[in-house]
Design an enzyme around this catalytic site. Structure first.
Site, PDB file in Angstrom:
ATOM      1  N   HIS A  57      38.401  40.858  37.904  1.00 53.81           N
ATOM      2  CA  HIS A  57      39.162  39.483  37.602  1.00 53.81           C
ATOM      3  C   HIS A  57      38.471  39.166  36.775  1.00 53.81           C
ATOM      4  O   HIS A  57      38.953  37.924  35.470  1.00 53.81           O
ATOM      5  CB  HIS A  57      39.047  38.287  38.519  1.00 53.81           C
ATOM      6  CG  HIS A  57      39.826  37.030  38.115  1.00 53.81           C
ATOM      7  ND1 HIS A  57      38.443  35.781  38.124  1.00 53.81           N
ATOM      8  CD2 HIS A  57      40.905  36.772  37.919  1.00 53.81           C
ATOM      9  CE1 HIS A  57      39.678  35.145  37.960  1.00 53.81           C
ATOM     10  NE2 HIS A  57      40.770  35.027  38.183  1.00 53.81           N
ATOM     11  N   ARG A  91      45.250  40.396  43.925  1.00 52.22           N
ATOM     12  CA  ARG A  91      44.270  41.227  43.673  1.00 52.22           C
ATOM     13  C   ARG A  91      44.515  42.388  44.815  1.00 52.22           C
ATOM     14  O   ARG A  91      43.628  42.615  44.721  1.00 52.22           O
ATOM     15  CB  ARG A  91      42.405  40.757  43.474  1.00 52.22           C
ATOM     16  CG  ARG A  91      42.631  39.325  42.391  1.00 52.22           C
ATOM     17  CD  ARG A  91      41.567  38.172  42.159  1.00 52.22           C
ATOM     18  NE  ARG A  91      41.878  37.154  41.948  1.00 52.22           N
ATOM     19  CZ  ARG A  91      40.677  35.829  41.678  1.00 52.22           C
ATOM     20  NH1 ARG A  91      39.943  36.520  42.811  1.00 52.22           N
ATOM     21  NH2 ARG A  91      41.387  35.299  40.755  1.00 52.22           N
TER      22      ARG A  91
END
Length: 244
Positions: free
Chosen positions: A49, A8
């Site tokens: 996410h 991420r």
């Protein structure tokens, strides 16, 4: 050499799945970044996410209940308030345009978040953007939805696919080959040195997630693991240099 992917972006030090997090990972020397993609209400791939906005952004509710033009106005710095106002939710198109524009040829791992919500057409939309920016050879598509990865290969066989999993799979390398995938992305606790050895023999890459401790990083590098995903790419790069 074991490659290092910023999970991420640099999620341990920056707001996850934001442009500043991705830039931080690349500036730290990561070989690639990992990001997550959902579809908005108007079917545009957006980088976040969770299925919901609540944990990481200033918004609430499901990602797929809002338009892209609404989502990009939200602040995604919830877990790092010092970056408030500097970390909007990016569209996938924005990230890929950035990745294609620089001199660095880092890898972009796009996780399709379609294992809980099966977004119709997600594979086609993501692949169309990858091809728009001529990133076929620098993108890896991954998902816990293995059928989605088979579908992605049917659409564009030149883009690498990888199978994510959290529980042990019997003969995972054989399983990956049957699905046409070139890699497996297992949860770290499922990874043994035998799996790494077998992967080298079968030409299936193993890239564990999420690897954050010094000890685990050193172990995987010493095992000559293909790559791993970490929230702390700067630390991982430093450890890899110390072992070279």
């Amino acid at each position: 050499m074991t490659l290092i992917f910023g999970h991420r972006g640099s999620a341990g030090t920056m707001p996850e799945n934001t442009m500043i997090s991705f830039q931080e990972a690349i500036d730290a020397g990561a070989d690639g970044i990992e990001l997550d993609v959902h579809l908005t209400k108007d079917h545009i791939p957006v980088v976040i996410h969770d299925e919901t906005l609540d944990r990481t952004t200033s918004g609430t509710g499901n990602v797929n209940s809002q338009l892209a033009e609404e989502l990009v106005l939200l602040d995604a710095s919830a877990e790092f308030p010092e970056f408030k106002g500097k970390a909007p939710i990016p569209l996938l198109e924005e990230v890929l345009e950035w990745a294609a524009s620089g001199d660095s040829r880092f890898i972009v791992n796009i996780e399709l978040k379609n294992n809980i919500i099966e977004y119709s057409g997600l594979e086609e939309k993501v692949i169309a953007l990858v091809k728009k920016f001529d990133l076929d050879e620098r993108v890896i598509l991954s998902s816990f939805n293995h059928g989605s990865m088979v579908q992605a290969l049917k659409i564009e066989p030149r883009i690498e696919t990888a199978l994510l999993y959290s529980d042990g799979i019997y003969k995972p390398n054989d399983y990956a080959r049957r699905a046409g995938a070139k890699a497996i992305h297992p949860l770290l606790r499922t990874v043994k040195d035998e799996l790494i050895r077998q992967s080298r023999e079968s030409s299936v890459s193993v890239r564990p997630f999420t690897v954050n401790s010094d000890e685990d990083m050193k172990r995987l590098i010493e095992w000559e693991t293909s790559a791993f995903f970490t929230d702390f790419p700067e630390k991982a790069v430093q450890i890899r240099k110390s072992l070279s």
